[in-house]
Write a protein that holds these residues in place. Structure first.
Motif, PDB file in Angstrom:
ATOM      1  N   THR A 158       0.826  -0.972   0.198  1.00  0.00           N
ATOM      2  CA  THR A 158       0.321   0.164  -0.430  1.00  0.00           C
ATOM      3  C   THR A 158       0.515   1.479   0.273  1.00  0.00           C
ATOM      4  O   THR A 158       2.171   1.162   0.788  1.00  0.00           O
ATOM      5  N   PRO A 159       0.386   2.190  -0.446  1.00  0.00           N
ATOM      6  CA  PRO A 159       0.911   3.701  -0.159  1.00  0.00           C
ATOM      7  C   PRO A 159       1.669   4.081   1.111  1.00  0.00           C
ATOM      8  O   PRO A 159       2.829   4.211   1.017  1.00  0.00           O
ATOM      9  N   ALA A 160       1.028   3.795   2.113  1.00  0.00           N
ATOM     10  CA  ALA A 160       1.589   3.874   3.430  1.00  0.00           C
ATOM     11  C   ALA A 160       2.456   3.653   3.337  1.00  0.00           C
ATOM     12  O   ALA A 160       3.634   3.756   4.122  1.00  0.00           O
ATOM     13  N   GLU A 161       2.256   1.604   3.627  1.00  0.00           N
ATOM     14  CA  GLU A 161       2.949   0.821   3.948  1.00  0.00           C
ATOM     15  C   GLU A 161       4.692   0.824   3.072  1.00  0.00           C
ATOM     16  O   GLU A 161       5.900   1.101   3.379  1.00  0.00           O
ATOM     17  N   PRO A 164       2.842   7.542  14.932  1.00  0.00           N
ATOM     18  CA  PRO A 164       4.300   6.909  14.900  1.00  0.00           C
ATOM     19  C   PRO A 164       3.941   5.702  15.491  1.00  0.00           C
ATOM     20  O   PRO A 164       4.815   4.523  14.513  1.00  0.00           O
ATOM     21  N   ALA A 165       3.589   5.133  16.270  1.00  0.00           N
ATOM     22  CA  ALA A 165       3.349   3.708  16.693  1.00  0.00           C
ATOM     23  C   ALA A 165       2.877   2.882  15.101  1.00  0.00           C
ATOM     24  O   ALA A 165       2.352   1.943  14.349  1.00  0.00           O
ATOM     25  N   ALA A 166       1.451   3.858  14.857  1.00  0.00           N
ATOM     26  CA  ALA A 166       1.000   3.387  13.291  1.00  0.00           C
ATOM     27  C   ALA A 166       1.954   2.967  12.115  1.00  0.00           C
ATOM     28  O   ALA A 166       1.929   2.106  11.425  1.00  0.00           O
ATOM     29  N   CYS A 167       3.276   3.835  12.482  1.00  0.00           N
ATOM     30  CA  CYS A 167       4.138   4.081  11.249  1.00  0.00           C
ATOM     31  C   CYS A 167       4.596   2.940  11.265  1.00  0.00           C
ATOM     32  O   CYS A 167       5.045   2.413  10.478  1.00  0.00           O
ATOM     33  N   LEU A 191       3.113  -0.384  10.101  1.00  0.00           N
ATOM     34  CA  LEU A 191       3.152   0.005   7.981  1.00  0.00           C
ATOM     35  C   LEU A 191       4.507  -0.743   7.899  1.00  0.00           C
ATOM     36  O   LEU A 191       4.978  -1.382   6.734  1.00  0.00           O
ATOM     37  N   ALA A 192       5.981   0.098   8.520  1.00  0.00           N
ATOM     38  CA  ALA A 192       6.671  -0.545   8.373  1.00  0.00           C
ATOM     39  C   ALA A 192       7.265  -2.251   8.242  1.00  0.00           C
ATOM     40  O   ALA A 192       7.747  -3.306   7.444  1.00  0.00           O
ATOM     41  N   SER A 193       6.601  -2.912   9.902  1.00  0.00           N
ATOM     42  CA  SER A 193       6.908  -4.055   9.864  1.00  0.00           C
ATOM     43  C   SER A 193       5.747  -5.375   8.739  1.00  0.00           C
ATOM     44  O   SER A 193       6.576  -6.072   8.624  1.00  0.00           O
ATOM     45  N   SER A 194       4.797  -4.830   8.296  1.00  0.00           N
ATOM     46  CA  SER A 194       4.204  -5.166   7.470  1.00  0.00           C
ATOM     47  C   SER A 194       4.414  -4.825   6.129  1.00  0.00           C
ATOM     48  O   SER A 194       4.627  -6.156   5.868  1.00  0.00           O
ATOM     49  N   ALA A 195       5.658  -3.942   5.630  1.00  0.00           N
ATOM     50  CA  ALA A 195       5.992  -4.238   4.157  1.00  0.00           C
ATOM     51  C   ALA A 195       7.242  -5.314   5.418  1.00  0.00           C
ATOM     52  O   ALA A 195       8.190  -5.661   4.176  1.00  0.00           O
ATOM     53  N   ARG A 196       8.171  -5.342   5.799  1.00  0.00           N
ATOM     54  CA  ARG A 196       9.500  -5.500   5.934  1.00  0.00           C
ATOM     55  C   ARG A 196       8.805  -7.488   5.409  1.00  0.00           C
ATOM     56  O   ARG A 196       9.593  -7.776   5.546  1.00  0.00           O
ATOM     57  N   ARG A 197       7.670  -7.737   6.683  1.00  0.00           N
ATOM     58  CA  ARG A 197       7.471  -8.615   6.290  1.00  0.00           C
ATOM     59  C   ARG A 197       7.632  -9.317   4.430  1.00  0.00           C
ATOM     60  O   ARG A 197       7.630 -10.199   4.248  1.00  0.00           O
TER      61      ARG A 197
END
Length: 298
Positions: free
Chosen positions: A126-129, A154-157, A160-166
């Motif tokens: 997703t764009p945000a990820e 920041p917690a939501a970001c 998002l970064a964790s999901s992208a990392r997976r």
């Protein structure tokens, strides 16, 4: 005296912004437009407004990131009307830009985060990820700064970064040394030129995929080709049909071993590869001339 918001200090951020925007968008042309718009917004402010900004570099990154986020939101709709498959714009080695007059600040730093396989995975996010991951994991910006761009906490970001990392981890092939990758691509070139189907099949993963991007501006195969045998036969057919003035050459593509097709002194096709072990898993073929403007003619 040069101030933190003086012209030299502000323009020194340009290369960082180009690198950021290219990774976010997968298009150098769009990245350059983003950077131009970012500077236009800076210089549209009064001197007093500029001096009130404590960290101009962070301001520029935030604005560029937000512009990219908006573009990513509309990119999927635009790509639905794109003719054929869309592949990120390939980049040549830093020594092979189309003009020696190109500002070094406009040249993207080639590392793992611009490899074609990496950029293609980014396209699935997703764009945000994508923005959260690139800003934090690639450029090491704190989540507080990422939150300013994405418009979330920041917690939501962090999530998002964790999901992208997976996504990156799940799609990443077995690490293959650069010299071994180059050797596989070189062997593929030799087998291709020899029209040796068996050798080509032996260099391709049984489930390999080839994808081409002509953008409606160059002839190419319209749908992905799947399977080692089908790809090998297609590549032999390409070799049989190539004009006598066309040569296949080894080149660096987005920092990785690749090939180009040069015809009458002009590079008309760029081939990027994903290599795992001693086999090629994916081939990306870019023929859209609008995506090849950065390549030399020599």
């Amino acid at each position: 005296m040069t101030t933190r918001s003086g012209p030299d200090a502000i323009m020194s951020e340009r290369r960082q912004l180009i690198n950021l925007a290219y990774r976010l968008l997968g298009s150098l042309a769009e990245a350059e437009d983003v950077v131009q718009e970012t500077y236009a917004r800076w210089y549209a402010m009064s001197r007093r407004q500029q001096e009130a900004i404590e960290t101009p570099g962070a301001w520029l990154r935030t604005v560029a990131g937000r512009i990219c986020l908006n573009l990513l939101g509309s990119a999927r709709a635009r790509r639905e009307t794109y003719v054929g498959e869309w592949i990120p714009e390939p980049l040549p080695d830093r020594t092979e830009w189309i003009s020696a007059a190109v500002d070094p600040a406009d040249r993207v730093t080639l590392d793992e985060s611009v490899g074609m396989a990496f950029l293609v995975v980014l396209e699935s996010m997703t764009p945000a990820e994508r923005v959260a991951f690139i800003l934090h994991d690639v450029f090491r910006y704190p989540f507080a700064e990422v939150a300013e761009v994405v418009g979330r906490t920041p917690a939501a970001c962090r999530q998002l970064a964790s999901s992208a990392r997976r996504r990156i981890r799940d799609s990443r092939p077995t690490a293959t040394p650069a010299a071994q990758r180059a050797g596989v691509v070189r062997d593929f070139k030799r087998a291709w030129e020899a029209k040796d189907i068996d050798a080509l099949i032996g260099l391709l993963d049984p489930d390999a995929t080839a994808i081409a991007d002509g953008g409606g501006l160059a002839v190419t195969f319209p749908h992905p080709i799947e399977g080692a045998g089908r790809i090998a036969r297609a590549w032999v057919e390409i070799a049989r049909r190539r004009p006598g003035t066309m040569a296949f050459l080894e080149r660096t593509v987005n920092g990785q071993p690749g090939l180009v097709a040069r015809q009458d002194g002009v590079i008309v096709t760029v081939f990027a590869f994903e290599v795992a072990g001693d086999r090629i898993k994916r081939i990306w073929v870019v023929r859209n001339p609008e995506k090849l403007r950065r390549w030399t003619t020599g």
